[in-house]
Design an enzyme around this catalytic site. Structure first.
Site, PDB file in Angstrom:
ATOM      1  N   HIS A 142     -43.769  13.123  53.440  1.00  0.00           N
ATOM      2  CA  HIS A 142     -43.147  13.723  52.256  1.00  0.00           C
ATOM      3  C   HIS A 142     -44.025  13.499  51.021  1.00  0.00           C
ATOM      4  O   HIS A 142     -44.907  12.653  51.026  1.00  0.00           O
ATOM      5  CB  HIS A 142     -41.762  13.123  52.001  1.00  0.00           C
ATOM      6  CG  HIS A 142     -40.699  13.688  52.913  1.00  0.00           C
ATOM      7  ND1 HIS A 142     -40.465  13.178  54.173  1.00  0.00           N
ATOM      8  CD2 HIS A 142     -39.834  14.724  52.748  1.00  0.00           C
ATOM      9  CE1 HIS A 142     -39.491  13.875  54.744  1.00  0.00           C
ATOM     10  NE2 HIS A 142     -39.095  14.826  53.900  1.00  0.00           N
ATOM     11  N   LYS A 146     -40.929  11.088  46.465  1.00  0.00           N
ATOM     12  CA  LYS A 146     -39.703  10.806  47.239  1.00  0.00           C
ATOM     13  C   LYS A 146     -39.316   9.334  47.092  1.00  0.00           C
ATOM     14  O   LYS A 146     -40.154   8.439  47.195  1.00  0.00           O
ATOM     15  CB  LYS A 146     -39.904  11.165  48.722  1.00  0.00           C
ATOM     16  CG  LYS A 146     -38.607  11.044  49.528  1.00  0.00           C
ATOM     17  CD  LYS A 146     -38.709  11.761  50.855  1.00  0.00           C
ATOM     18  CE  LYS A 146     -37.468  11.555  51.707  1.00  0.00           C
ATOM     19  NZ  LYS A 146     -36.237  12.105  51.121  1.00  0.00           N
TER      20      LYS A 146
HETATM   21  N1  LIG Z   1     -30.604  17.723  52.711  1.00  0.00           N
HETATM   22  C1  LIG Z   1     -31.767  18.337  52.524  1.00  0.00           C
HETATM   23  O1  LIG Z   1     -32.128  19.325  53.200  1.00  0.00           O
HETATM   24  C2  LIG Z   1     -32.692  17.835  51.430  1.00  0.00           C
HETATM   25  C3  LIG Z   1     -33.898  18.507  51.153  1.00  0.00           C
HETATM   26  C4  LIG Z   1     -34.676  18.047  50.103  1.00  0.00           C
HETATM   27  C5  LIG Z   1     -34.262  16.935  49.362  1.00  0.00           C
HETATM   28  N2  LIG Z   1     -33.114  16.295  49.685  1.00  0.00           N
HETATM   29  C6  LIG Z   1     -32.605  15.163  48.928  1.00  0.00           C
HETATM   30  O2  LIG Z   1     -32.014  15.669  47.731  1.00  0.00           O
HETATM   31  C7  LIG Z   1     -32.138  14.680  46.698  1.00  0.00           C
HETATM   32  C8  LIG Z   1     -32.813  15.311  45.479  1.00  0.00           C
HETATM   33  O3  LIG Z   1     -34.132  15.673  45.830  1.00  0.00           O
HETATM   34  P1  LIG Z   1     -35.126  16.270  44.718  1.00  0.00           P
HETATM   35  O4  LIG Z   1     -36.445  16.396  45.396  1.00  0.00           O
HETATM   36  O5  LIG Z   1     -34.530  17.453  44.048  1.00  0.00           O
HETATM   37  O6  LIG Z   1     -35.183  15.026  43.695  1.00  0.00           O
HETATM   38  P2  LIG Z   1     -35.439  15.085  42.140  1.00  0.00           P
HETATM   39  O7  LIG Z   1     -35.728  13.683  41.729  1.00  0.00           O
HETATM   40  O8  LIG Z   1     -36.425  16.138  41.796  1.00  0.00           O
HETATM   41  O9  LIG Z   1     -34.022  15.551  41.531  1.00  0.00           O
HETATM   42  C9  LIG Z   1     -32.882  14.737  41.469  1.00  0.00           C
HETATM   43  C10 LIG Z   1     -32.099  15.137  40.238  1.00  0.00           C
HETATM   44  O10 LIG Z   1     -30.872  14.395  40.236  1.00  0.00           O
HETATM   45  C11 LIG Z   1     -30.678  13.863  38.948  1.00  0.00           C
HETATM   46  N3  LIG Z   1     -29.853  12.658  39.037  1.00  0.00           N
HETATM   47  C12 LIG Z   1     -30.240  11.388  39.361  1.00  0.00           C
HETATM   48  N4  LIG Z   1     -29.192  10.562  39.331  1.00  0.00           N
HETATM   49  C13 LIG Z   1     -28.110  11.312  39.009  1.00  0.00           C
HETATM   50  C14 LIG Z   1     -26.734  11.018  38.812  1.00  0.00           C
HETATM   51  N5  LIG Z   1     -26.260   9.780  38.964  1.00  0.00           N
HETATM   52  N6  LIG Z   1     -25.894  12.036  38.460  1.00  0.00           N
HETATM   53  C15 LIG Z   1     -26.384  13.298  38.304  1.00  0.00           C
HETATM   54  N7  LIG Z   1     -27.684  13.640  38.470  1.00  0.00           N
HETATM   55  C16 LIG Z   1     -28.536  12.646  38.812  1.00  0.00           C
HETATM   56  C17 LIG Z   1     -32.064  13.589  38.392  1.00  0.00           C
HETATM   57  O11 LIG Z   1     -32.062  13.532  36.967  1.00  0.00           O
HETATM   58  C18 LIG Z   1     -32.836  14.786  38.925  1.00  0.00           C
HETATM   59  O12 LIG Z   1     -32.802  15.884  38.024  1.00  0.00           O
HETATM   60  C19 LIG Z   1     -32.915  13.519  47.324  1.00  0.00           C
HETATM   61  O13 LIG Z   1     -31.996  12.569  47.812  1.00  0.00           O
HETATM   62  C20 LIG Z   1     -33.661  14.175  48.478  1.00  0.00           C
HETATM   63  O14 LIG Z   1     -34.010  13.280  49.507  1.00  0.00           O
HETATM   64  C21 LIG Z   1     -32.321  16.727  50.696  1.00  0.00           C
END
Ligand SMILES: NC(=O)c1ccc[n+]([C@@H]2O[C@H](COP(=O)([O-])OP(=O)(O)OC[C@H]3O[C@@H](n4cnc5c(N)ncnc54)[C@H](O)[C@@H]3O)[C@@H](O)[C@H]2O)c1
Length: 251
Positions: A142, A146
Site C-alpha cells: 500500500h 496508510k
Molecule cells: N474498504 C475498502 O475497500 C477501503 C479502501 C480504501 C481505504 N479504506 C480505508 O478507508 C479509510 C480511509 O482511507 P483514506 O485513504 O481515504 O484515508 P485518508 O487519511 O485520506 O482520509 C481519512 C479522512 O477521515 C478523516 N477523519 C479522521 N478521523 C476522523 C473522525 N474521527 N471523524 C471524521 N473524520 C475523520 C480525515 O480527516 C480524512 O479526511 C482507511 O481506514 C482505509 O484503510 C478502505
C-alpha cells in the site's frame, strides 16, 4: 433519490466516493463529516454527524476507527443503514459493530472491490485443496500514507484461509526475533509501504517444486468507491443485520 451522509468526505477515499456519486442520478451526498477542512466540497461538511439535522437514507464511512462510536450512535438512534469501509478496527470496535447490527443494517468490508472479494473465495478454495502440502504466505502493498498494517484485506484473507485449512494456523508478522525454521502452521503476513500504491494483495501457496500465487491489484481508488456506493444501494431497506461483499455479490 438516495440521500447519503459521507463520513471522512475530505480524505482520499471520501473524494473518490464524491466523484462516483456525482455521476449517479439516483443518489446525492447531502452532508459530509470530517475533522479536517482541507477540502471544500459542494455539500455541507460537519465535524460530527449529529450536527446534520436533515434526512439521510444511508451513511457511507471511509474515515478512521475513532469515528465509529458516534457514527453508530447516530445510525442506531435515527435507524439509518451504514456502510463501514474504514479498516483497523480493534476487538472493542468489532463488538460495537455487531451490537449496532442488531438495530440497523450494517455493511462492513475491508475491501469493497469485486476482484478482491473473488480473491478471498479463490484463496479459501486453494487453501482447502492445498492446505497441509503447501506453505501459505500473504503479501500486501500500500501507499506510504496508510496508517494500519497489515491491511484489513490481508487480515480478512488470513481469516478466510484459516477457516478453509485442515489445521489451525497462526499469523506470523515478524521473523526477526527467533532463529528457527518456518513452522508448518504459520502464515506469514507481510506489509510493504511505499509511494502511491493503491492496494495489492498476493496469496502465495508454496509447495514442493511449485508455487501458486493468486494476486489482486487495485489501480485506482474508484474501484473501492464504486463498491461502497453499491453497498449503500444494497443495504437501504434491508433488515437489521451484518452484511458484507458475499451478500452483495450473491444478490
Ligand atoms: N474498504 C475498502 O475497500 C477501503 C479502501 C480504501 C481505504 N479504506 C480505508 O478507508 C479509510 C480511509 O482511507 P483514506 O485513504 O481515504 O484515508 P485518508 O487519511 O485520506 O482520509 C481519512 C479522512 O477521515 C478523516 N477523519 C479522521 N478521523 C476522523 C473522525 N474521527 N471523524 C471524521 N473524520 C475523520 C480525515 O480527516 C480524512 O479526511 C482507511 O481506514 C482505509 O484503510 C478502505
Amino acid at each position: 433519490m438516495l440521500k447519503i451522509l459521507l463520513s471522512g468526505c475530505n480524505g482520499r477515499m471520501g473524494q473518490a466516493v464524491t466523484r462516483v456519486v456525482a455521476e449517479r442520478d439516483n443518489m446525492r451526498i447531502v452532508a459530509g463529516v470530517d475533522v479536517s477542512s482541507a477540502v471544500q466540497p459542494s455539500f455541507p461538511v460537519y465535524s460530527a454527524c449529529f450536527e446534520h439535522t436533515g434526512d439521510v437514507d444511508a451513511v457511507v464511512d471511509f474515515s478512521n476507527p475513532a469515528a465509529l462510536p458516534k457514527l453508530l450512535m447516530y445510525c442506531c438512534e435515527l435507524k439509518i443503514p451504514i456502510v463501514l469501509s474504514t479498516t483497523g478496527y480493534d476487538d472493542t470496535a468489532k463488538a460495537m459493530i455487531v451490537n449496532a447490527s442488531k438495530a440497523v443494517p450494517v455493511f462492513q468490508s475491508a475491501n469493497m472491490s469485486l476482484g478482491a472479494s473473488l480473491l478471498m473465495d479463490l484463496a479459501a478454495r486453494a487453501a482447502a485443496v492445498l492446505g497441509g502440502q503447501f506453505d501459505v504466505e500473504i503479501v500486501e502493498r500500500h501507499h506510504n500514507d496508510k496508517l494500519d498494517a497489515p491491511s484489513g484485506t490481508a487480515i480478512t484473507l488470513y481469516n478466510r484461509i484459516a477457516d478453509a485449512l485442515p489445521y489451525q494456523p497462526h499469523p506470523q508478522y515478524d521473523r526477526t526475533q527467533k532463529r528457527a525454521k518456518r513452522a508448518y502452521n504459520e502464515i506469514g503476513i507481510h506489509a510493504v509501504r511505499g509511494g502511491t500504491i493503491v492496494g495489492d494483495h498476493d496469496v502465495i501457496f508454496a509447495g514442493h517444486d511449485e508455487v501458486l500465487t493468486i494476486s489482486h491489484n487495485a489501480h485506482s481508488r474508484e474501484v473501492f468507491a464504486v463498491g461502497a456506493v453499491k453497498a449503500a444501494e444494497f443495504i437501504v431497506g434491508k433488515r437489521p443485520g451484518l452484511y458484507g461483499m458475499r451478500e452483495l455479490i450473491g444478490s
